[in-house]
Design a protein around this motif. Sequence first.
Motif, PDB file in Angstrom:
ATOM      1  N   THR A 154       0.832  -1.205   0.000  1.00  0.00           N
ATOM      2  CA  THR A 154       0.000   0.000   0.000  1.00  0.00           C
ATOM      3  C   THR A 154       0.867   1.255   0.000  1.00  0.00           C
ATOM      4  O   THR A 154       0.558   2.230  -0.685  1.00  0.00           O
ATOM      5  CB  THR A 154      -0.951  -0.001   1.207  1.00  0.00           C
ATOM      6  N   PHE A 155       1.965   1.236   0.734  1.00  0.00           N
ATOM      7  CA  PHE A 155       2.882   2.379   0.734  1.00  0.00           C
ATOM      8  C   PHE A 155       3.462   2.583  -0.661  1.00  0.00           C
ATOM      9  O   PHE A 155       3.554   3.722  -1.150  1.00  0.00           O
ATOM     10  CB  PHE A 155       4.012   2.170   1.753  1.00  0.00           C
ATOM     11  N   ILE A 156       3.816   1.493  -1.324  1.00  0.00           N
ATOM     12  CA  ILE A 156       4.359   1.579  -2.684  1.00  0.00           C
ATOM     13  C   ILE A 156       3.298   2.135  -3.642  1.00  0.00           C
ATOM     14  O   ILE A 156       3.592   2.994  -4.471  1.00  0.00           O
ATOM     15  CB  ILE A 156       4.888   0.207  -3.148  1.00  0.00           C
ATOM     16  N   LEU A 195      -4.194  10.868   0.125  1.00  0.00           N
ATOM     17  CA  LEU A 195      -5.210  10.255   0.994  1.00  0.00           C
ATOM     18  C   LEU A 195      -4.729   8.921   1.566  1.00  0.00           C
ATOM     19  O   LEU A 195      -4.949   8.628   2.748  1.00  0.00           O
ATOM     20  CB  LEU A 195      -6.518  10.048   0.226  1.00  0.00           C
ATOM     21  N   ILE A 196      -4.093   8.132   0.741  1.00  0.00           N
ATOM     22  CA  ILE A 196      -3.594   6.839   1.217  1.00  0.00           C
ATOM     23  C   ILE A 196      -2.498   7.048   2.261  1.00  0.00           C
ATOM     24  O   ILE A 196      -2.497   6.406   3.316  1.00  0.00           O
ATOM     25  CB  ILE A 196      -3.072   5.986   0.045  1.00  0.00           C
ATOM     26  N   LEU A 197      -1.554   7.955   1.976  1.00  0.00           N
ATOM     27  CA  LEU A 197      -0.429   8.164   2.898  1.00  0.00           C
ATOM     28  C   LEU A 197      -0.863   8.808   4.213  1.00  0.00           C
ATOM     29  O   LEU A 197      -0.310   8.487   5.270  1.00  0.00           O
ATOM     30  CB  LEU A 197       0.654   9.014   2.225  1.00  0.00           C
ATOM     31  N   VAL A 198      -1.839   9.711   4.159  1.00  0.00           N
ATOM     32  CA  VAL A 198      -2.316  10.369   5.375  1.00  0.00           C
ATOM     33  C   VAL A 198      -2.895   9.330   6.347  1.00  0.00           C
ATOM     34  O   VAL A 198      -2.743   9.459   7.559  1.00  0.00           O
ATOM     35  CB  VAL A 198      -3.357  11.463   5.029  1.00  0.00           C
ATOM     36  N   SER A 245      -2.973   2.263   8.371  1.00  0.00           N
ATOM     37  CA  SER A 245      -4.309   1.654   8.475  1.00  0.00           C
ATOM     38  C   SER A 245      -5.011   1.580   7.122  1.00  0.00           C
ATOM     39  O   SER A 245      -5.870   0.714   6.906  1.00  0.00           O
ATOM     40  CB  SER A 245      -5.172   2.411   9.485  1.00  0.00           C
ATOM     41  N   SER A 246      -4.650   2.467   6.198  1.00  0.00           N
ATOM     42  CA  SER A 246      -5.267   2.431   4.869  1.00  0.00           C
ATOM     43  C   SER A 246      -4.929   1.140   4.128  1.00  0.00           C
ATOM     44  O   SER A 246      -5.657   0.740   3.216  1.00  0.00           O
ATOM     45  CB  SER A 246      -4.828   3.645   4.044  1.00  0.00           C
ATOM     46  N   ALA A 247      -3.866   0.473   4.548  1.00  0.00           N
ATOM     47  CA  ALA A 247      -3.457  -0.769   3.881  1.00  0.00           C
ATOM     48  C   ALA A 247      -4.544  -1.832   3.946  1.00  0.00           C
ATOM     49  O   ALA A 247      -4.628  -2.684   3.068  1.00  0.00           O
ATOM     50  CB  ALA A 247      -2.175  -1.303   4.518  1.00  0.00           C
ATOM     51  N   PHE A 269      -9.662  -0.686  -4.260  1.00  0.00           N
ATOM     52  CA  PHE A 269      -9.239  -0.325  -5.615  1.00  0.00           C
ATOM     53  C   PHE A 269      -9.502  -1.462  -6.591  1.00  0.00           C
ATOM     54  O   PHE A 269      -9.915  -1.233  -7.725  1.00  0.00           O
ATOM     55  CB  PHE A 269      -7.765   0.069  -5.628  1.00  0.00           C
ATOM     56  N   ILE A 270      -9.250  -2.692  -6.171  1.00  0.00           N
ATOM     57  CA  ILE A 270      -9.544  -3.841  -7.033  1.00  0.00           C
ATOM     58  C   ILE A 270     -11.043  -3.891  -7.310  1.00  0.00           C
ATOM     59  O   ILE A 270     -11.472  -4.092  -8.449  1.00  0.00           O
ATOM     60  CB  ILE A 270      -9.038  -5.157  -6.394  1.00  0.00           C
TER      61      ILE A 270
END
Length: 172
Positions: free
Chosen positions: A93-95, A136-139, A143-145, A152-153
């Motif tokens: 998710t970070f990537i 948004l993902i990084l903020v 937990s967004s992982a 998204f899938i």
Amino acid sequence: MAASPTISRWSLFLGVIYILVGMIAIATPLEVALFSALFFGVLLTMSGIAGLVHSFWQRGWAGFFANLFAGLLATFIGLILIFDSAASIVVITFIVATYFLLGGIFKMIFAIFHQNLPHRGALIFSGIIGIILGTLILVHWPSSAFWVIGTFIGIDLIFYGVSLLSASRKHV
């Protein structure tokens, strides 16, 4: 020439299936993410083992060490994905977030310096969306992982399903 009714019905059927599976993915994003990491881990492990076997099978060739290293790396990363899927989806998710953020920035910069591009407006819009998604993902990371990958899938599956429905309508 019009497409056959079989193609139309098949597109309609597949479109509905994709939309339903996409909705399930959005409803169960953690399970989808964990399954994705596990599945990718199995594929990497199998390819790594095949690479290791190949490297020892062809021991005398010049690419022995490169193939050996690639096989070890794929096997190692694959096993990590299999045995620690939760940590793996955090890293993945970070990537993905970094990809969206940097990709968006690069699209914007490219569009700014190439003012006579015919699709400049769309490229700028795409860059803005990438920056917003990445941010948004990084903020909300890490937990967004536990929801990003599956969501998204799911979104992708739904949009593809809608495109198939649209294709089936045009072939009637």
